[in-house]
Structure formats: structure tokens, C-alpha cells
Write an enzyme that holds these catalytic residues in place. Structure first.
Site, mmCIF file in Angstrom:
data_model
loop_
_atom_site.group_PDB
_atom_site.id
_atom_site.type_symbol
_atom_site.label_atom_id
_atom_site.label_comp_id
_atom_site.label_asym_id
_atom_site.label_seq_id
_atom_site.Cartn_x
_atom_site.Cartn_y
_atom_site.Cartn_z
ATOM 1 C CD GLU A 178 -2.805 -1.285 2.408
ATOM 2 O OE1 GLU A 178 -2.818 -0.336 3.197
ATOM 3 O OE2 GLU A 178 -3.480 -2.312 2.556
ATOM 4 C CG ASN A 221 -0.740 -7.082 -1.261
ATOM 5 O OD1 ASN A 221 -1.347 -7.689 -2.149
ATOM 6 N ND2 ASN A 221 -1.207 -6.962 -0.032
ATOM 7 C CG HIS A 258 -10.000 -5.535 0.761
ATOM 8 N ND1 HIS A 258 -10.246 -6.667 1.506
ATOM 9 C CD2 HIS A 258 -8.686 -5.263 0.933
ATOM 10 C CE1 HIS A 258 -9.139 -7.053 2.104
ATOM 11 N NE2 HIS A 258 -8.166 -6.220 1.769
ATOM 12 C CD GLU A 287 -4.782 -7.794 1.873
ATOM 13 O OE1 GLU A 287 -5.659 -7.026 2.337
ATOM 14 O OE2 GLU A 287 -3.572 -7.581 1.962
ATOM 15 C CG ASP A 289 -12.849 -8.652 1.942
ATOM 16 O OD1 ASP A 289 -12.609 -7.790 1.070
ATOM 17 O OD2 ASP A 289 -12.540 -8.500 3.132
#
Ligand code: G3I
Length: 478
Positions: A178, A221, A258, A287, A289
Site C-alpha cells: 500500500e 501488494n 476488497h 485479500e 472479500d
């Protein structure tokens, strides 16, 4: 222990028909496979027919892993662990490998909690993703206060110490996490690293990481990098293109994925993954979701899975948790299992997209009435456990259980991934396919089982650098 040279053995087909296998599987599942799986807590792979029945097995057939973020404090919960072991082939520590967890005080490392996750993954033959070495968040206070030279040496020391501790165990490390701003600026995030070390800090982190563990894949990432036309996506792409053109060591890009109504799955998701892959790096969905429920959520999950499968360099998918109530945003019910570990529609969509089939699932039990099972309702299940591991090889054990009635014979296919080789077997009589990768095990005096009773066979796999778990096919009654 019998020694075998797989490639020299003549194969014997004896393969049951697809419909028979599916009927047997369905019946085995409803008659008690789920109970067997849940009660052992050790099961890595359930029986699968030609259509795999778990996320991990289905993904493996497509040459991918299917992973989950895991929290160490849930590893004592039996349903959590049995679901993890049954469905997933890769693990990411949700918080335990972050800087604040591993080095809360300068040069004082605390690996014990993260090691529990690493050891669980190792014991199950799962891949381990390392998350994350350098991130502005979950950064201990002492790092925030360092000046330039001190910060540089602290960053490099953290990378070196952590990667040395896990050397050989990590498939991919999120080296930097990030580092770009949200919104339209395309700028680097104004973190302590950016402020004190300037633009070169990301490159330096990757160069240090390569030296620290030359065998781990090194990933950048980030989130909100899914839509190809967004400034942040373009900024990360420009950095990766610059790195690859100048030989800065980077092997992969992680897309956190996400999603919610404010950040929906974009229609150009596949384009994004493919464009990054075309730079010569792997891509991973790290990740995943998706907020929502029902079929609307399921279709978005299906689309993401299809996008990964459509890009040959997409190594695999990790979902950011197992049941909804353990998600970092549980109110969004963003995961594949509900709070009772029932498979959601999203689960089925992902499994189907991977080419698997939910045949063994959550249909509430009861006999489906099918069956050319010898007339007595008898079927069998096969479950896998890794029992030992050494520097070059590991042992697997398969437990065969008669369900629904007594049986007098069984067969179980075991597939290893080249260049793995099965070097020895015990308590069974193996035959081999031409490739030497597929062994079909039949009884060696242990074919007769009363209803509910079990036997087991074992084998040694020479890893030859590949530690993936063998795939255990459906148990067939013979
Ligand atoms: O363990 C403590 C507990 O002792 C304390 O009582 C409690 C009270 O606040 O906090 C607990 O720690 C929390 C930790 O999760 C474990 O549950 C932290 O407050 C909380 O901030 C932390 O949140 C994590 C978040 O990263 C932090 O940024 C989430 O679990 C984790 O899922 C999330 O993961 C991130 C990825 O690393 C990077 N990408 C985004 C993703 C989602 O935010």
C-alpha cells in the site's frame, strides 16, 4: 516399507465411470464424510471425484492455489481448522507477520505467534504467503520516530531478520504494501518511508528482500488497483514497468480485491490482471472479500475467479478470512462461509468457476437414493494427513473409511505434482499411470472393512523442490 519406482510400473486403469463416482461421492458425503472430516481436524483433502469438491482441490486442477487469511487465535477452534484444512491450500497470516507483531521493539523479534500459523501451514502441506514486510500501517511507534539513516537501516534489518527466519517456508512475500495514495493523484503515499527515504525506498526494499531470501517470490501488494483506468492502478503499473525494465527484483503484484458498493468489481478486471502479467510478473489475488449476499455477491466472486483463471500468470486467490463473522468487516458478510461455516452461494460460484462441483456439500444430510454401490449402500471415503516432513521429502497417510455398509475392497488415486515422486509406499498395493505422477492404491490384505471402520495406507513423496500436497481422488468400492 516397500520401495517402488513409479515410472517402471505398468498402470492398471480400473477406473470407475464418472456417474458412478459422482453417485458414490454424493452418498459418501451424506452418509458421514463431513462428520469424519470435521472430527479429525487433521484432514487436508477430502475425497474428490473427477470434479473436485473443495476450493483447494479445484484450484489445484487449474494449477492455482486457493488460500485464506488465518488468525492464530482461531487455530484452537475445531470447525475453523477443519474448514481451513479441507478447503484451502495456502495461508496468509492476517496480522501476525506484520512489523508491529514481529518487531515491537527495535531488533527484538517475536516470532512465536506467527510461527504457529507457519507450522500449521507446513503440517498441512499448504503454501504460505508472507504479509507484509514494509507497510505504513501496523508499524510500531519506534519506527515512526527514526531519522533517515536509522530508518533505512531499521527497514533493511527488519526485512533481513524476518526473511531469514522464514527462509524456505514462504512462497511469496508482500515486500511492500500500500505505498500509493488513493484518488486521482497517482502519487506515492506520504508515509514515513517516503518522507525520510525518498522515492528509492521501494526499490531498496525489494533489493534487500532478494538478497535475504532468493527463493521467495517478491510481491508489491495494494488495494483499489483493480480498475485499469484508475490513477492508482496506472501509478503502480508504471512502477512495476520501471522495475522490470531496470532489473529491480520484483516477481509478482498482489491485488487485494476488497470490494463493496463504493468499489465494485470492475468490468475491466481481467484487463488489469493481464496487463500487469504482460510486464513479466505473476499476479495474485491476495485479500479477496466482497460485501453483499446471495446471488449478487456470488456472481461477483464468480467473475473474479474467472478473471484469475483467464490469466495464465495468475497464481491463485486468497480470501481475507474464512467465516463472515471473523472478517475485518464482518458487517459486510464478505466471505465464502457464513458464521456457522455453511457454504454460501458465493462459495458455490467460486467452486463452479474453478471447475469443481459442490456434490459433497451442505444439503442437510439424508440418503440420496442413488447408487450402483453393490446393493448394500456401501461406499468409502479417503482423507489425507501429512504425517512427517524432512528437508527433502514428506510422508502422507490416507485413511480409508467404509460408509453405509461393509466393503470388501477399495481403490484410491493419489496424484503428485511433477517433479515430485512417490519413492515408497506401505499398507497398500499400488499401480501407476504412465507419467509416474498418479498412483492408484488398492488393499494389501486390508480391503475388508465393516461399516464405519477404517484402514490406512502411507507413502513418501520426494519433494524435489515442490512441497504441494498430493491430490487424493475419490475412494471407490471394488
Ligand atoms: O489483538 C488486539 C486486541 O488485543 C485488542 O483488544 C483489540 C482492540 O482494538 O485490537 C486487536 O487488534 C486488532 C487486530 O486487527 C486483530 O484483530 C487491531 O485493533 C485491528 O486494527 C486489526 O485490524 C487489522 C487491519 O488489517 C489493521 O490495519 C485486520 O484484522 C486485518 O484484516 C487488516 O488487514 C489488512 C491487510 O493487512 C492489508 N490490506 C487491508 C486489510 C484490511 O484492512
Amino acid at each position: 516399507m516397500n520401495s517402488h519406482a513409479p515410472a517402471e510400473r505398468a498402470g492398471r486403469s480400473g477406473r470407475p465411470t464418472r456417474s458412478r463416482v459422482l453417485r458414490q461421492l454424493r452418498r459418501a458425503a451424506v452418509l458421514g464424510a463431513a462428520a469424519v472430516l470435521a472430527s479429525t481436524g487433521l484432514v487436508a483433502t477430502a475425497s474428490t471425484a473427477e470434479a473436485a469438491s473443495t476450493l483447494g482441490a479445484a484450484a489445484a486442477e487449474k494449477g492455482r492455489y486457493f488460500g485464506a487469511a488465518v488468525a492464530a487465535n482461531h487455530l484452537g477452534e475445531s470447525t475453523y481448522v477443519s474448514t481451513l484444512n479441507r478447503e484451502f491450500t495456502s495461508v496468509t497470516a492476517e496480522n501476525e507477520m506484520k512489523w508491529d507483531a514481529l518487531e515491537p521493539n527495535r531488533n527484538s523479534f517475536q516470532f512465536a505467534t506467527a510461527d504457529r500459523i507457519a507450522s500449521h501451514a507446513r503440517g498441512q502441506g499448504m503454501k504460505l504467503r508472507g504479509h507484509t514486510l514494509v507497510w505504513h500501517s501496523q508499524l510500531p511507534g519506534w519506527v515512526q520516530n527514526l531519522q533517515t539513516n536509522d530508518l533505512r537501516s531499521a527497514m533493511n534489518n527488519h526485512i533481513n531478520q524476518v526473511m531469514a527466519h522464514y527462509r524456505g517456508q514462504i512462497d511469496s512475500w508482500d515486500v511492500v504494501n500500500e505505498a500509493f495514495e488513493d484518488g486521482s493523484s497517482g502519487a506515492r503515499r506520504n508515509s514515513v518511508f517516503q518522507q525520510r527515504l525518498g522515492n528509492g525506498w521501494i526499490e531498496e526494499a525489494f533489493r534487500t528482500a532478494r538478497q535475504a531470501d532468493p527463493n521467495a517470490k517478491l510481491c508489491y501488494n495494494d488495494y483499489n488497483t483493480d480498475n485499469w483506468s484508475h490513477a492508482k492502478t496506472q501509478a503502480v503499473y508504471a512502477m512495476v514497468r520501471d522495475f522490470t525494465s531496470r532489473g529491480v527484483p520484483i516477481d509478482c503484484v498482489g491485488f487485494q480485491a476488497h470490494f463493496n458498493s463504493g468499489n465494485p468489481v470492475p468490468s475491466n478486471y481481467h484487463t488489469t490482471l493481464q496487463n500487469f502479467a504482460d510486464l513479466g510478473v505473476d499476479v495474485q489475488i491476495t485479500e479477496l472479500d466482497i460485501a453483499g449476499s446471495g446471488q449478487q455477491q456470488a456472481e461477483q466472486y464468480r467473475g473474479i475467479t474467472q478473471a484469475c483463471l483467464a490469466v495464465s500468470r495468475c497464481n491463485g486467490i486468497t480470501v481475507w478470512g474464512i467465516p463472515d463473522h471473523y472478517s475485518w468487516r464482518s458487517g459486510d458478510t464478505p466471505l465464502l462461509f457464513d458464521r456457522n461455516y455453511n457454504k454460501k452461494a458465493a462459495y458455490t460460484a467460486v467452486l463452479e468457476a474453478l471447475g469443481g462441483s459442490n456434490s459433497g456439500g451442505d444439503d442437510g444430510g439424508g440418503d440420496d437414493g442413488g447408487g450402483d454401490d453393490g446393493g448394500n449402500g456401501a461406499t468409502c471415503t479417503a482423507t489425507y494427513t501429512q504425517t512427517d516432513r524432512w528437508g527433502d521429502r514428506f510422508n502422507g497417510q490416507v485413511t480409508v473409511t467404509a460408509t453405509g455398509g461393509p466393503i470388501s475392497g477399495w481403490s484410491v488415486p493419489v496424484t503428485v505434482a511433477s517433479p515430485q515422486r512417490i519413492s515408497s509406499t506401505w499398507n497398500g498395493s499400488p499401480t501407476w499411470d504412465g507419467s509416474g505422477n498418479v498412483m492408484t492404491m488398492r488393499p494389501n490384505g486390508n480391503g475388508t472393512l465393516s461399516a464405519g471402520s477404517s484402514t490406512s495406507f502411507g507413502f513418501t513423496v520426494m519433494a524435489n523442490g515442490n512441497w504441494s500436497q498430493p491430490r487424493i481422488g475419490a475412494c471407490s468400492v471394488s
